[in-house]
Design a protein around this motif. Structure first.
Motif, short mmCIF file in Angstrom:
data_model
loop_
_atom_site.label_atom_id
_atom_site.label_comp_id
_atom_site.label_asym_id
_atom_site.label_seq_id
_atom_site.Cartn_x
_atom_site.Cartn_y
_atom_site.Cartn_z
N THR A 219 0.85 -1.19 0.00
CA THR A 219 0.00 0.00 0.00
C THR A 219 0.89 1.24 0.00
O THR A 219 2.01 1.22 0.52
CB THR A 219 -0.91 -0.02 1.23
OG1 THR A 219 -1.84 -1.10 1.12
CG2 THR A 219 -1.69 1.28 1.38
N PHE A 220 0.40 2.34 -0.58
CA PHE A 220 1.18 3.58 -0.58
C PHE A 220 0.26 4.77 -0.33
O PHE A 220 -0.97 4.67 -0.45
CB PHE A 220 1.96 3.76 -1.88
CG PHE A 220 1.10 3.95 -3.10
CD1 PHE A 220 0.75 5.23 -3.54
CD2 PHE A 220 0.65 2.86 -3.83
CE1 PHE A 220 -0.04 5.42 -4.66
CE2 PHE A 220 -0.14 3.04 -4.96
CZ PHE A 220 -0.48 4.32 -5.38
N ALA A 221 0.86 5.90 0.01
CA ALA A 221 0.11 7.14 0.23
C ALA A 221 0.62 8.18 -0.75
O ALA A 221 1.83 8.42 -0.85
CB ALA A 221 0.29 7.64 1.67
N THR A 222 -0.29 8.81 -1.48
CA THR A 222 0.09 9.80 -2.48
C THR A 222 -0.37 11.19 -2.09
O THR A 222 -1.54 11.40 -1.75
CB THR A 222 -0.47 9.43 -3.87
OG1 THR A 222 -0.22 10.53 -4.77
CG2 THR A 222 -1.96 9.17 -3.82
N PRO A 223 0.51 12.19 -2.14
CA PRO A 223 0.13 13.58 -1.89
C PRO A 223 -0.40 14.25 -3.16
O PRO A 223 -0.74 15.44 -3.13
CB PRO A 223 1.44 14.22 -1.43
CG PRO A 223 2.48 13.47 -2.21
CD PRO A 223 1.97 12.06 -2.32
N LEU A 224 -0.43 13.51 -4.26
CA LEU A 224 -0.80 14.09 -5.56
C LEU A 224 -2.28 13.90 -5.89
O LEU A 224 -2.69 14.13 -7.02
CB LEU A 224 0.06 13.46 -6.67
CG LEU A 224 1.57 13.54 -6.45
CD1 LEU A 224 2.30 12.80 -7.55
CD2 LEU A 224 2.03 14.99 -6.38
N PHE A 225 -3.07 13.44 -4.92
CA PHE A 225 -4.50 13.25 -5.15
C PHE A 225 -5.15 14.61 -5.39
O PHE A 225 -4.64 15.64 -4.91
CB PHE A 225 -5.13 12.54 -3.95
CG PHE A 225 -5.13 13.38 -2.69
CD1 PHE A 225 -6.23 14.18 -2.37
CD2 PHE A 225 -4.03 13.40 -1.84
CE1 PHE A 225 -6.22 14.96 -1.24
CE2 PHE A 225 -4.03 14.19 -0.71
CZ PHE A 225 -5.12 14.97 -0.40
N PRO A 226 -6.31 14.72 -6.01
CA PRO A 226 -6.99 13.61 -6.70
C PRO A 226 -6.52 13.43 -8.15
O PRO A 226 -7.05 12.60 -8.85
CB PRO A 226 -8.45 14.06 -6.66
CG PRO A 226 -8.37 15.54 -6.76
CD PRO A 226 -7.12 15.94 -6.01
N ARG A 227 -5.51 14.19 -8.55
CA ARG A 227 -5.05 14.10 -9.94
C ARG A 227 -4.37 12.77 -10.24
O ARG A 227 -4.55 12.20 -11.31
CB ARG A 227 -4.09 15.26 -10.24
CG ARG A 227 -4.73 16.64 -10.18
CD ARG A 227 -3.70 17.74 -10.38
NE ARG A 227 -2.81 17.87 -9.25
CZ ARG A 227 -1.55 17.44 -9.23
NH1 ARG A 227 -1.03 16.87 -10.28
NH2 ARG A 227 -0.80 17.61 -8.15
#
Length: 245
Positions: free
Chosen positions: A132-140
């Motif tokens: 699993t990972f966490a992205t700061p680039l959401f929601p794009r």
């Protein structure tokens, strides 16, 4: 606001207890809630400005309406179950890997004991798996981007407890959960909401540890639905054919 945070600081330094339910959008008008993040860091808890994208093994299946009244079942990586619980903490001491605690649109929740106020001990309560990972680039962007996204395993819920220097009252207790949907009515209708983590957090914060428990698993609907032709076939076989054997 800064005034609200100051009031919370005074309350917690005197032995107060607070539950924070966050989401993957902890900002307003595209601005991060710097004041809130700084406040939580004082207690050794770091709330991520990101969206958790679960691996296929832990993503939840949801039904998407299709044409002609049909529906398609697919996995939504923003809806997931955790991979591990911290069994040494009272809140999650009775949880195991089969416990159905669900997160929807969650953000990461990490700890940094070095930033915590003296006398306060932070603990991660719930972890996601390594894929699993966490992205700061959401929601794009919802795919893994090297040097931008955070790899698992990491936390999605944490607690902090202890006595601040100079506090003669009860110990301070804080719980931060990176998801606010556990008590959402809409998700109850979808049979996704699982409130055990929130309820146990409230019991712990209230000092009612003897009430901490794990609700029994809810029975699933295992009805057998057959088309008219299948129903007719089963009837003929059971009534006319089986008696002849």
């Amino acid at each position: 606001s800064e005034a609200d945070v100051r009031n919370l600081q005074l309350y917690l330094h005197a032995g107060g207890r607070v539950l924070f339910l966050l989401d993957s959008y902890p900002d307003r008008d595209g601005r991060k809630l710097v004041v809130l993040n700084t406040f939580l860091a004082e207690w050794g808890i770091l709330a991520g400005h990101d969206l958790v994208i679960a691996s296929a093994d832990y993503a939840l299946s949801v039904e998407i309406p299709g044409e002609g009244g049909t529906s398609i079942r697919t996995k939504d990586p923003t809806m997931f179950r955790p991979a591990k619980y911290e069994n040494r903490h009272l809140i999650t001491s009775r949880f195991d890997s089969d416990k159905e605690v669900h997160f929807v649109g969650a953000c990461s929740v990490l700890i940094d004991p070095k930033q915590a106020t003296e006398g306060i001990k932070p603990t991660v309560l719930v972890y996601v798996d390594a894929d699993t990972f966490a992205t700061p680039l959401f929601p794009r962007v919802r795919v893994f981007v090297p040097n931008e996204c955070m790899d698992g395993p990491f936390g999605v819920a944490a607690a902090a407890e202890g006595k601040v220097k100079g506090n003669a009252g009860p110990e301070t207790r804080i719980v931060v959960i990176g998801d606010s949907t556990a008590l959402c009515d809409a998700l109850w209708g979808m049979k996704i909401a699982r409130p055990d983590l929130v309820l146990n957090s409230i019991r712990w914060l209230a000092g009612q540890e003897y009430l901490i428990s794990v609700d029994p698993k809810r029975p699933e609907d295992r009805s057998l639905v057959m088309a008219d032709a299948e129903d007719s076939y089963v009837f003929r076989v059971s009534v006319f054919f089986l008696p002849l054997i």
